[in-house]
Motif scaffolding. Structure first.
Motif, mmCIF file in Angstrom:
data_model
loop_
_atom_site.group_PDB
_atom_site.id
_atom_site.type_symbol
_atom_site.label_atom_id
_atom_site.label_comp_id
_atom_site.label_asym_id
_atom_site.label_seq_id
_atom_site.Cartn_x
_atom_site.Cartn_y
_atom_site.Cartn_z
ATOM 1 N N TYR A 166 -6.416 16.099 -0.143
ATOM 2 C CA TYR A 166 -5.069 15.539 -0.206
ATOM 3 C C TYR A 166 -4.972 14.520 -1.339
ATOM 4 O O TYR A 166 -5.972 14.048 -1.878
ATOM 5 C CB TYR A 166 -4.666 14.879 1.117
ATOM 6 C CG TYR A 166 -5.484 13.665 1.492
ATOM 7 C CD1 TYR A 166 -5.153 12.396 1.015
ATOM 8 C CD2 TYR A 166 -6.592 13.785 2.332
ATOM 9 C CE1 TYR A 166 -5.905 11.283 1.349
ATOM 10 C CE2 TYR A 166 -7.347 12.672 2.678
ATOM 11 C CZ TYR A 166 -6.991 11.429 2.188
ATOM 12 O OH TYR A 166 -7.742 10.325 2.514
ATOM 13 N N VAL A 167 -3.732 14.188 -1.682
ATOM 14 C CA VAL A 167 -3.476 13.150 -2.665
ATOM 15 C C VAL A 167 -2.260 12.364 -2.191
ATOM 16 O O VAL A 167 -1.341 12.917 -1.571
ATOM 17 C CB VAL A 167 -3.237 13.746 -4.069
ATOM 18 C CG1 VAL A 167 -1.978 14.603 -4.119
ATOM 19 C CG2 VAL A 167 -3.191 12.659 -5.130
ATOM 20 N N ASP A 168 -2.255 11.050 -2.452
ATOM 21 C CA ASP A 168 -1.151 10.180 -2.069
ATOM 22 C C ASP A 168 -0.348 9.768 -3.297
ATOM 23 O O ASP A 168 -0.923 9.473 -4.355
ATOM 24 C CB ASP A 168 -1.662 8.910 -1.388
ATOM 25 C CG ASP A 168 -2.246 9.175 -0.013
ATOM 26 O OD1 ASP A 168 -1.821 10.148 0.627
ATOM 27 O OD2 ASP A 168 -3.138 8.409 0.412
ATOM 28 N N PHE A 169 0.976 9.742 -3.149
ATOM 29 C CA PHE A 169 1.856 9.212 -4.177
ATOM 30 C C PHE A 169 2.752 8.155 -3.548
ATOM 31 O O PHE A 169 3.211 8.312 -2.416
ATOM 32 C CB PHE A 169 2.744 10.317 -4.776
ATOM 33 C CG PHE A 169 2.024 11.237 -5.704
ATOM 34 C CD1 PHE A 169 1.903 10.934 -7.050
ATOM 35 C CD2 PHE A 169 1.472 12.422 -5.244
ATOM 36 C CE1 PHE A 169 1.242 11.789 -7.912
ATOM 37 C CE2 PHE A 169 0.810 13.277 -6.096
ATOM 38 C CZ PHE A 169 0.697 12.961 -7.443
ATOM 39 N N ILE A 170 3.019 7.088 -4.268
ATOM 40 C CA ILE A 170 3.964 6.069 -3.803
ATOM 41 C C ILE A 170 5.279 6.300 -4.526
ATOM 42 O O ILE A 170 5.348 6.267 -5.754
ATOM 43 C CB ILE A 170 3.443 4.648 -4.069
ATOM 44 C CG1 ILE A 170 2.127 4.414 -3.316
ATOM 45 C CG2 ILE A 170 4.482 3.620 -3.652
ATOM 46 C CD1 ILE A 170 1.510 3.062 -3.563
ATOM 47 N N TYR A 171 6.320 6.558 -3.754
ATOM 48 C CA TYR A 171 7.626 6.870 -4.312
ATOM 49 C C TYR A 171 8.692 6.091 -3.541
ATOM 50 O O TYR A 171 8.837 6.254 -2.341
ATOM 51 C CB TYR A 171 7.892 8.383 -4.223
ATOM 52 C CG TYR A 171 9.269 8.794 -4.656
ATOM 53 C CD1 TYR A 171 9.738 8.477 -5.933
ATOM 54 C CD2 TYR A 171 10.099 9.502 -3.797
ATOM 55 C CE1 TYR A 171 10.992 8.859 -6.333
ATOM 56 C CE2 TYR A 171 11.365 9.893 -4.198
ATOM 57 C CZ TYR A 171 11.812 9.564 -5.475
ATOM 58 O OH TYR A 171 13.061 9.943 -5.874
ATOM 59 N N TYR A 173 8.808 3.028 -2.515
ATOM 60 C CA TYR A 173 8.202 2.226 -1.450
ATOM 61 C C TYR A 173 7.683 3.070 -0.276
ATOM 62 O O TYR A 173 7.357 2.528 0.774
ATOM 63 C CB TYR A 173 9.182 1.174 -0.929
ATOM 64 C CG TYR A 173 9.764 0.334 -2.026
ATOM 65 C CD1 TYR A 173 8.983 -0.633 -2.680
ATOM 66 C CD2 TYR A 173 11.072 0.504 -2.436
ATOM 67 C CE1 TYR A 173 9.509 -1.399 -3.706
ATOM 68 C CE2 TYR A 173 11.610 -0.268 -3.469
ATOM 69 C CZ TYR A 173 10.817 -1.205 -4.088
ATOM 70 O OH TYR A 173 11.338 -1.958 -5.112
ATOM 71 N N GLU A 174 7.596 4.351 -0.451
ATOM 72 C CA GLU A 174 7.078 5.220 0.610
ATOM 73 C C GLU A 174 5.890 6.007 0.073
ATOM 74 O O GLU A 174 5.937 6.530 -1.040
ATOM 75 C CB GLU A 174 8.164 6.187 1.084
ATOM 76 C CG GLU A 174 7.696 7.125 2.186
ATOM 77 C CD GLU A 174 8.768 8.122 2.606
ATOM 78 O OE1 GLU A 174 8.533 8.871 3.554
ATOM 79 O OE2 GLU A 174 9.843 8.134 1.959
ATOM 80 N N THR A 175 4.828 6.067 0.854
ATOM 81 C CA THR A 175 3.661 6.846 0.454
ATOM 82 C C THR A 175 3.802 8.269 0.967
ATOM 83 O O THR A 175 3.952 8.493 2.162
ATOM 84 C CB THR A 175 2.362 6.223 1.006
ATOM 85 O OG1 THR A 175 2.213 4.902 0.491
ATOM 86 C CG2 THR A 175 1.153 7.057 0.591
ATOM 87 N N LEU A 176 3.782 9.210 0.044
ATOM 88 C CA LEU A 176 3.860 10.622 0.390
ATOM 89 C C LEU A 176 2.486 11.239 0.217
ATOM 90 O O LEU A 176 1.848 11.070 -0.829
ATOM 91 C CB LEU A 176 4.875 11.347 -0.507
ATOM 92 C CG LEU A 176 6.306 10.810 -0.476
ATOM 93 C CD1 LEU A 176 7.183 11.598 -1.442
ATOM 94 C CD2 LEU A 176 6.870 10.889 0.933
#
Length: 218
Positions: A166-171, A173-176
Motif C-alpha cells: 500500500y501507499v499513503d497520500f495526504i490530500y 488534510y485527509e490520508t488516503l
C-alpha cells in the motif's frame, strides 16, 4: 439493483485521474470499506475465478502528471488461468518519469526513454460476499522486484521496479491509502499498481506511488 462504489478508487488529487467503474450489486448499507476476507477460498473456487477472468483485455493505465498533460495511456493485457499472471503487454516507462524527476533529470529521462515492456503481476483471488454474483477481488504478489534491460543505442540500462502492499497520500488534510487491489465484474476490471521504488543503473528512487488501471475483457 443498486450501484455501489468501487472499493479503493477515490480521487487521489487534482493531478491524478484514476479510473472509476461501478458494480451492479445489491448492498443495503453501501459499505465496502472492509475488504478483509471472512474465509479462505477453496482450490476449486480459485480455479473457477481464474478461469472466468482469463483472457485478453484493453483499457487505460493512469499515472501522475503535474503538468496537466496527457495522464493516461492505452494498454492491452492478458490474464492466464494456469499461472494467475496478469501481463500488461505494452507497459510504458514514461508513466514513471514524473515521479522520478525529483531524483534527478538524467535518471528521470532514462526511465522515460526506456520504451515499453511486459509488466507482470501474479494475482491472488480472495473471498468477498459478492463472489457468487461474479464480483471477484484480488491482490497480487509484491515481494519479487521486476527487472528490465533496455539499450539506448550506446549502452544497456537496468531498471528495477519494487512494489509494495500500500501507499499513503495526504490530500486536503485527509490520508488516503491505496492497496494492491484489483476487482473484476461483468467483464470490467480495475486496480492499483503500488510502486515503492525504481532503481536505474544501481541508483534507487523511493517513489511510493500508485498507478491506476482499468480494462474490458474482449
Amino acid at each position: 439493483m443498486k450501484t455501489i462504489r468501487f472499493y479503493l478508487m477515490a480521487a487521489l488529487m487534482a493531478t491524478i485521474i484514476l479510473p472509476t467503474v461501478t458494480s451492479c450489486l445489491d448492498n443495503d448499507n453501501d459499505d465496502n470499506s472492509n475488504t478483509t476476507p471472512s474465509r479462505s477460498l477453496t482450490d476449486s473456487e480459485k480455479s473457477i475465478i481464474m478461469s472466468n477472468v482469463a483472457g485478453d483485455y484493453e483499457g487505460k493505465l493512469y499515472y501522475i502528471n503535474m503538468e496537466q498533460k496527457e495522464d493516461s495511456i492505452d494498454i492491452h493485457y492478458t490474464i492466464t488461468a494456469s499461472d494467475s499472471v496478469l501481463c500488461i503487454n505494452d507497459f510504458d516507462f514514461k508513466t514513471l518519469q514524473r515521479v522520478t524527476l525529483t531524483w534527478g533529470e538524467e535518471p528521470s529521462q532514462t526511465v522515460g526513454s526506456a520504451g515499453q515492456a511486459a509488466f507482470k503481476l501474479v494475482l491472488h483471488p480472495y473471498y468477498n460476499e459478492y463472489l457468487t454474483a461474479g464480483d471477484y477481488t484480488f491482490n497480487y504478489s509484491y515481494d519479487t522486484p521486476l527487472s528490465f534491460i533496455y539499450n539506448d543505442g550506446e549502452k544497456d540500462h537496468s531498471i528495477i521496479i519494487t512494489m509494495t502492499q500500500y501507499v499513503d497520500f495526504i490530500y486536503t488534510y485527509e490520508t488516503l491509502r491505496y492497496y494492491n487491489f484489483v476487482e473484476y465484474y461483468s467483464k470490467l476490471m480495475q486496480g492499483n499498481i503500488i510502486i515503492k521504488s525504481v532503481t536505474v543503473d544501481g541508483v534507487q528512487a523511493n517513489v511510493n506511488t500508485v498507478l491506476g488501471f482499468n480494462g474490458k475483457k474482449l
